[in-house]
Design an enzyme around this catalytic site. Sequence first.
Site, short mmCIF file in Angstrom:
data_model
loop_
_atom_site.label_atom_id
_atom_site.label_comp_id
_atom_site.label_asym_id
_atom_site.label_seq_id
_atom_site.Cartn_x
_atom_site.Cartn_y
_atom_site.Cartn_z
N HIS A 19 0.86 -1.18 0.00
CA HIS A 19 0.00 0.00 0.00
C HIS A 19 0.90 1.24 0.00
O HIS A 19 1.28 1.76 1.05
CB HIS A 19 -0.90 -0.01 1.24
CG HIS A 19 -1.84 1.15 1.32
ND1 HIS A 19 -3.15 1.09 0.89
CD2 HIS A 19 -1.67 2.41 1.78
CE1 HIS A 19 -3.74 2.25 1.10
NE2 HIS A 19 -2.85 3.08 1.64
N ASP B 28 -2.12 -9.97 1.05
CA ASP B 28 -1.24 -9.13 0.23
C ASP B 28 -2.09 -8.33 -0.76
O ASP B 28 -2.18 -8.64 -1.95
CB ASP B 28 -0.22 -10.01 -0.49
CG ASP B 28 0.85 -9.20 -1.20
OD1 ASP B 28 0.87 -7.96 -1.02
OD2 ASP B 28 1.68 -9.79 -1.92
N GLU C 261 0.77 -1.65 4.49
CA GLU C 261 1.34 -0.30 4.43
C GLU C 261 2.58 -0.19 5.31
O GLU C 261 2.56 -0.53 6.49
CB GLU C 261 0.31 0.74 4.87
CG GLU C 261 0.80 2.17 4.68
CD GLU C 261 -0.28 3.21 4.95
OE1 GLU C 261 -0.13 4.36 4.47
OE2 GLU C 261 -1.27 2.88 5.63
#
Length: 626
Positions: free
Chosen positions: A516, A564, A573
Site C-alpha cells: 500500500h 497481500d 502499508e
Amino acid sequence: MYSANHWGGSFDITTEGASEDDDSRNTDVDAGALSARQHHELDETQQGWLLGPPEAKKKGRHVDLGCVVVKRKFLWWAFWVLVAGFILVGLPIIVYKSMPRRAPLPPPPDQYAEALHKALLFFNAQKSGRIPRNNGIPWRGNSGLKDGSDAKDVKGGLVGGYYDAGDNIKFHFPMAFSMTLLSWSVIEYSAKYKAVEEYDHVRELIKRGTDYLLYTFNSSASTIDHVYAQVGVAKIKSRTPDDHYCWNRPEDMAYPRPSLPVSSAPDLGGEIAAALAAASIAFRDDDAYSKKLVHGAATMFEFATRDWASEHATYSRHQQEIEPFYNSTSYWDEYVWGAAWMYYATGNTSYVSFATDPQLAERAKAFYDVLDLSVFSWDNKLPGAGLLLSRLLMFLNPGYPYEQSLLRYHKETGLDMCKYFRRFRAFNFTRGGLALFNHGRGQPLQYVVTNSFLAALFADYMEAINVPGWNCGPNFMPNEDLRAFAKSQVNYILGDNPRKMSYVVGFGNKYPRHVHHRGASTPHNRVKYSCTGGYKWRDTKKANPNVITGAMVGGPDRNDRFNDSRMAFGQTEPTLVGNAGLVAALVAITSSGRGVGVGTVDKNSIFSAVPPLFPATPPPPPAWKP
C-alpha cells in the site's frame, strides 16, 4: 731468667758434613732454627709466606655449574643447539611478525546485516523535497517543493523531511520519534554501523530529518509560541482532493497541502526536543551542527514544558486532521523521555532533576502496573525513557539525590523485560511466535521491532557492566534469553513464520508484492495521473511496478494470516516508525563486525556532555527529640 729457644730444636750446633762455606753461614744462624728448616714441614700459612705461586694445573674436562658438574663438550653442544634453534625457528618468527599485514577481515555479513542495508533504503524512498542524484531510488524525484508556502513565518517553507507511509502526508510526531530511534541506535552501535558500511548513510538520513524538524519552529529563538504539526491533510471518507482521497505519486501532487500549526504541543514538543537532543550526540563530531541542534532542542523543550504542572491539551486533541491517525493519549511520557535526552545532550542537571521528579513519574504513571504502558511505541515513550534512566544508574550511578528514582526506573525496566517472555503470559503470541503487543490490531510489526530493540539493548547494557542477567520473580533470566527473544521476533519478520514470507520487501524470495504505497504502485513512465486517475494502479491485481526495497509492511493478523492487497493497508502499508524500529533492532542483534573491535554498546559516547558526577551530600537527619 732462663733463655729459651722459641723456634724449637736443639741448642747444639752441628757442623758435621758441612762445607766451609756452610760453616761460615752457620756461625751467624741459630742452629735450632736451621735444623727445623731442614726437617720441619711448613703449614699452609707458612707456605704462603715462603713458597711461590703453585704451578698452573691443566684445564679439566668438566665444568662446575654450582649445583651440577657437566662436561665441557656438553656445554658446547647445548650452545650450538640453541643457535641452530634460533636460526631455524626464532628468526622466521621475527621476520613474520615484522612483515606488514592486512587488518583482519570481519566475519561475513549475517542475515540481519543484509536486512539492515535494505531497511535503510526505505527512508530514501520516503524523502520529500529535493532528491540527491545518488539517492538510489530511480523511480523517485523531487516533490513537495511548495510545502509550507502557507506558513508565512517559516523562511523557505517546510520543504524536505519524509513522507510518513503509503500516503504523502508529513506527520511530524512520528517523524520525530523515528529520528530519535535512529539517533539512539547510532549512539549505541556506531561501531557496528561502520563495520557494515552504513554509518555515513544512516547519519545522512538522520540529518535530513533533523534539518526539517528545525524548520517546524523558530529554532534560532529562545522562546516560541507554536510549532507546525504536519504538512498535508486527510479526512475520513473525504470526497474532496487530499492526501488520502487522491492516489498520486508524490511528484504528481496537485491538490492543497496545508500546514497545521499548534500552540499547545507538550507531546509533540517533547518528542521534537528528544529527536534534536539525541541527534546532537550522534553528531558530536560536528561541533557547529551539534550546538545548533542543542539550542533548538532547548527552545522546543522549554515550549513543551512551560507551566508543566498545569494541564495542557495534547497536540492532537480536537484536530480532525491529526486525531484519527496519530492521536497522542498523553504527554507526560514525552516529558520524561525528552528530559532524559536533554540531560544527555547538555549535562544540565536541571533536566535529570525534572526527569527523576517523583511528581512527574506519578503523573506519567511510570510505575503503574498497566500492561499497555510496558509497550514502547510512538505514543508511549515510558519504556524507552525508563531504559535511558536505567543506563545512567548502571554506568554512572550518580547517587543522591537521583538514586532512589533511578532505582525505581531500573526495577520497572526489568519488569518490562520480564513481560516480553511468553512463559510469563503477559502478552499473547500467535501460533507462529509473533508477540501481539498491540493486541492483534493493525500494524503489529512496528510494535514488535521497537520492543525487540529495547530487549536487545537492555541485554547489551547488562553484558557491558558484566551482569549475567536479572530476576523475574524467583526466576533468573540470563541476558542471552532476552537476545533470543529479540532475534525470534526479527526472524519471524524476515521469514521464519508459518507463511515462510518475509515482511521486508526485497528480502528473500517471497515478500509482499502489493504494498500500500502510492509511489511504488504507480508506474514511473513520465505520465502524470490525476487525483483519481491513479485509482487504476491502486485497484489492479498486478504487483507494484516499483519495488520499495526495505519497506517493512504492517504485518499479519493474530492468526498469522496475511492479505497481500493494497486495500488491506493495516497489513501492507509501511511506515517511518516501523522501519526506524526495524533498523534499530537489526543493528542491535547483528553479529556482523564483532571480533574486529566491535563490542556490545558504546559505553561512553552518550555521556560526552555529562560532567563528572559528585553525589551531593544528603541532608542531615532531623534532630532527635526526647
